[in-house]
Design a protein around this motif. Sequence first.
Motif, PDB file in Angstrom:
ATOM      1  N   GLU A 200      65.914  -3.066  98.939  1.00  0.00           N
ATOM      2  CA  GLU A 200      65.219  -2.269  99.950  1.00  0.00           C
ATOM      3  C   GLU A 200      64.070  -1.488  99.348  1.00  0.00           C
ATOM      4  N   SER A 201      64.258  -0.936  98.149  1.00  0.00           N
ATOM      5  CA  SER A 201      63.179  -0.194  97.509  1.00  0.00           C
ATOM      6  C   SER A 201      62.004  -1.087  97.177  1.00  0.00           C
ATOM      7  N   VAL A 202      62.258  -2.370  96.850  1.00  0.00           N
ATOM      8  CA  VAL A 202      61.168  -3.299  96.577  1.00  0.00           C
ATOM      9  C   VAL A 202      60.492  -3.729  97.875  1.00  0.00           C
ATOM     10  N   LEU A 203      61.284  -4.002  98.920  1.00  0.00           N
ATOM     11  CA  LEU A 203      60.713  -4.400 100.202  1.00  0.00           C
ATOM     12  C   LEU A 203      59.829  -3.314 100.807  1.00  0.00           C
ATOM     13  N   ALA A 204      60.127  -2.062 100.475  1.00  0.00           N
ATOM     14  CA  ALA A 204      59.324  -0.974 101.030  1.00  0.00           C
ATOM     15  C   ALA A 204      57.912  -0.956 100.478  1.00  0.00           C
ATOM     16  N   HIS A 205      57.653  -1.662  99.365  1.00  0.00           N
ATOM     17  CA  HIS A 205      56.324  -1.644  98.762  1.00  0.00           C
ATOM     18  C   HIS A 205      55.638  -3.003  98.804  1.00  0.00           C
ATOM     19  N   SER A 206      56.400  -4.082  98.801  1.00  0.00           N
ATOM     20  CA  SER A 206      55.821  -5.419  98.685  1.00  0.00           C
ATOM     21  C   SER A 206      55.836  -6.129 100.037  1.00  0.00           C
ATOM     22  N   ALA A 207      54.808  -6.899 100.268  1.00  0.00           N
ATOM     23  CA  ALA A 207      54.695  -7.624 101.538  1.00  0.00           C
ATOM     24  C   ALA A 207      55.411  -8.965 101.496  1.00  0.00           C
ATOM     25  N   ASP A 208      55.398  -9.635 100.345  1.00  0.00           N
ATOM     26  CA  ASP A 208      55.978 -10.972 100.204  1.00  0.00           C
ATOM     27  C   ASP A 208      56.992 -10.924  99.063  1.00  0.00           C
ATOM     28  N   VAL A 209      58.287 -10.901  99.416  1.00  0.00           N
ATOM     29  CA  VAL A 209      59.335 -10.746  98.412  1.00  0.00           C
ATOM     30  C   VAL A 209      60.245 -11.960  98.452  1.00  0.00           C
ATOM     31  N   THR A 210      60.499 -12.514  97.270  1.00  0.00           N
ATOM     32  CA  THR A 210      61.421 -13.644  97.113  1.00  0.00           C
ATOM     33  C   THR A 210      62.497 -13.231  96.108  1.00  0.00           C
ATOM     34  N   ILE A 211      63.739 -13.600  96.402  1.00  0.00           N
ATOM     35  CA  ILE A 211      64.837 -13.307  95.493  1.00  0.00           C
ATOM     36  C   ILE A 211      65.542 -14.604  95.132  1.00  0.00           C
ATOM     37  N   LEU A 212      65.839 -14.768  93.850  1.00  0.00           N
ATOM     38  CA  LEU A 212      66.551 -15.935  93.340  1.00  0.00           C
ATOM     39  C   LEU A 212      67.923 -15.505  92.867  1.00  0.00           C
ATOM     40  N   VAL A 213      68.962 -16.037  93.492  1.00  0.00           N
ATOM     41  CA  VAL A 213      70.337 -15.790  93.072  1.00  0.00           C
ATOM     42  C   VAL A 213      71.024 -17.137  92.905  1.00  0.00           C
ATOM     43  N   ARG A 214      71.931 -17.222  91.966  1.00  0.00           N
ATOM     44  CA  ARG A 214      72.575 -18.497  91.698  1.00  0.00           C
ATOM     45  C   ARG A 214      73.720 -18.787  92.660  1.00  0.00           C
ATOM     46  N   SER A 215      74.220 -17.767  93.353  1.00  0.00           N
ATOM     47  CA  SER A 215      75.338 -17.935  94.264  1.00  0.00           C
ATOM     48  C   SER A 215      74.837 -18.258  95.671  1.00  0.00           C
ATOM     49  N   VAL A 216      75.325 -19.340  96.228  1.00  0.00           N
ATOM     50  CA  VAL A 216      74.952 -19.708  97.596  1.00  0.00           C
ATOM     51  C   VAL A 216      75.533 -18.703  98.585  1.00  0.00           C
ATOM     52  N   ALA A 217      76.757 -18.249  98.340  1.00  0.00           N
ATOM     53  CA  ALA A 217      77.361 -17.265  99.236  1.00  0.00           C
ATOM     54  C   ALA A 217      76.560 -15.973  99.242  1.00  0.00           C
ATOM     55  N   ASP A 218      76.122 -15.516  98.057  1.00  0.00           N
ATOM     56  CA  ASP A 218      75.298 -14.305  98.003  1.00  0.00           C
ATOM     57  C   ASP A 218      73.969 -14.524  98.709  1.00  0.00           C
ATOM     58  N   ALA A 219      73.391 -15.708  98.543  1.00  0.00           N
ATOM     59  CA  ALA A 219      72.106 -15.996  99.185  1.00  0.00           C
ATOM     60  C   ALA A 219      72.247 -15.962 100.708  1.00  0.00           C
ATOM     61  N   GLN A 220      73.306 -16.545 101.236  1.00  0.00           N
ATOM     62  CA  GLN A 220      73.513 -16.526 102.687  1.00  0.00           C
ATOM     63  C   GLN A 220      73.718 -15.108 103.197  1.00  0.00           C
ATOM     64  N   GLN A 221      74.449 -14.284 102.440  1.00  0.00           N
ATOM     65  CA  GLN A 221      74.666 -12.904 102.857  1.00  0.00           C
ATOM     66  C   GLN A 221      73.362 -12.114 102.851  1.00  0.00           C
ATOM     67  N   LEU A 222      72.523 -12.338 101.832  1.00  0.00           N
ATOM     68  CA  LEU A 222      71.231 -11.664 101.791  1.00  0.00           C
ATOM     69  C   LEU A 222      70.345 -12.096 102.950  1.00  0.00           C
ATOM     70  N   GLY A 223      70.394 -13.392 103.305  1.00  0.00           N
ATOM     71  CA  GLY A 223      69.615 -13.865 104.452  1.00  0.00           C
ATOM     72  C   GLY A 223      70.049 -13.204 105.739  1.00  0.00           C
ATOM     73  N   GLU A 224      71.345 -12.974 105.890  1.00  0.00           N
ATOM     74  CA  GLU A 224      71.838 -12.293 107.090  1.00  0.00           C
ATOM     75  C   GLU A 224      71.464 -10.813 107.098  1.00  0.00           C
ATOM     76  N   ASP A 225      71.489 -10.175 105.919  1.00  0.00           N
ATOM     77  CA  ASP A 225      71.243  -8.732 105.858  1.00  0.00           C
ATOM     78  C   ASP A 225      69.767  -8.382 106.038  1.00  0.00           C
ATOM     79  N   PHE A 226      68.876  -9.164 105.445  1.00  0.00           N
ATOM     80  CA  PHE A 226      67.462  -8.776 105.436  1.00  0.00           C
ATOM     81  C   PHE A 226      66.595  -9.622 106.364  1.00  0.00           C
ATOM     82  N   GLY A 227      67.082 -10.775 106.812  1.00  0.00           N
ATOM     83  CA  GLY A 227      66.331 -11.557 107.776  1.00  0.00           C
ATOM     84  C   GLY A 227      65.063 -12.167 107.195  1.00  0.00           C
ATOM     85  N   PRO A 228      64.061 -12.372 108.027  1.00  0.00           N
ATOM     86  CA  PRO A 228      62.848 -13.074 107.573  1.00  0.00           C
ATOM     87  C   PRO A 228      61.970 -12.281 106.627  1.00  0.00           C
TER      88      PRO A 228
END
Length: 558
Positions: free
Chosen positions: A50-78
């Motif tokens: 959230e602290s990074v999203l508050a400053h950056s317009a285009d943010v990408t995150i790389l995680v090795r866990s598919v479950a974590d990636a799906q949870q992040l997609g649900e929490d932060f959206g597009p």
Amino acid sequence: MSEVQVVRGEMQPWTDRTSPRPALAALLTDVVPANRRTLILGPHAPQLIESVLAHSADVTILVRSVADAQQLGEDFGPCLQVIAGALDGLQTPPYDVVIASDGLDRVLGYDSADLSWSERLAAVAALAAPDAVVVLGLENEFSLLNLLDSRPAAERHGDDEWRPLHDDPSRPVSVEQLRTALPWTAEVYADFASRTYVRADVAANARPGEFPTRLAVAALEQTDVPLLSPAHEGVDTAARAGLLGSIPTGWLAVIGAQPSHDIYTETADTVLTADQNLTGWDTTISGEPVPATELSFDPGVVPATVSAGVSVESVLFRLASAEDVPGFRKLAADLGDWVTESRVVLRWDDVVYDGESFAHGVSGWVTEEPVEKEDLLAAAWVRFHERLVGQHRRHPWPPWMLGDDLVSAWLGMSGVEAPEQTPATSPDTPPATSEQVARGKEIARALDEVLGTATGTVDVRTALAEAEAAKHELFELKGHVYGLERTLGFRNKAMKTRENRIRELRGQLQKVTAAHERIRGSRTYAVSRVIFHAAQVRKPKVVARKISRKIDRKIRKR
């Protein structure tokens, strides 16, 4: 929910645990530029994202866990582009900002190539633009907690972490090695348990009892790592040698940006930042603390400027270790004169002493209502007693003068008169000294609870010392039990002798009684009784006339 992109090296089923790090979030807020294309590498807590999203317009995150990636997609959206996979499977144009504050240990999957730390760093450098801002974390293998960890090396990282290449010769283990290994010029921060971040050169100049050292000790005391010995001893020794920046749990390298402050630390759900000046430290606090049950954190009582002196506790420890009772007594008297009624809970490990005067530190824990001077002093001395005796430090007082008696003695040194002794009404009635420090114990216990030190793990050294004390006590108790058993044995033999004698006397009595009964039933005994009674007659003629009359009456009746 945003669509999750999958690249080579993803792990499923899997999840990487993360925890909030408010101090790191505040640091990222200062260094991450606005409206830049940003890449976050590895698992990060939602608060950091959230602290990074508050400053950056285009943010990408790389995680090795598919479950974590799906949870992040649900929490932060597009607003957050999520990629599941390993570092060696990511192929994208360079980014303006690369954040890998979790380090490079959890960016590879079990199908990834066997990349060393330097090879992973090269892959990160390939993803960063020439003028990019890079934030890179590194776990310190030479950290004090790692050296004092009582667990075997094979048990310190379980399968739930899956950190490959624990023994990597290319991995830096010092600040200089880290700066040399980086292809950029970096500002390095010492990371103490992810709670306190101190600029490396500031940490190198810190000495025992000073502000950075006190924050480092406080951060390490809240960890749940089973230790061989207390962490504070190693921290003070490293600070005395100018090596405080060499023994943190990790480092954080900031490239392409200059952090705003020298120190970032977490305290009571708030973030305190500090900058060194000529006379001390300029402090600021951000965030809203959550009130505790008995005590609450009030940022308003934290001074804007903290003295550059050492803590009162450090001075008292030195005086006690040197057996300088007069010096200890004088300092305690000066503290008694300085303390007044207040809501701020006193802590000798936070009160600063510059050799002439005292000043409050950054501890903002307060009570709901103002507390009397005597209760504040009692709480401070109770907590000091627990840290002095509980840490098995040297002191000049006899071993039997502990607990309430010793605290009362220190209170007397501070000018607090002891209460009048009251006679005990029962064996369980506590002495007057216990009543004197009862309120202080309550405040000290509440402070330990909010500081997270009340349920800390016991180090092996303390456990061994307690075991040795228990062994000595057991030996003394065994001797006492042996003495009691011997006394009871003697008494048992004496009682058996008496019992045998009583039995003998009882048998003799029975024999005498039986003989007596036989004698009483014989004619000889009857004749003797007649003779005995006849011998008692004083007037035989009178008795003869009476007998004659009785004989005559009997004859007439016939």
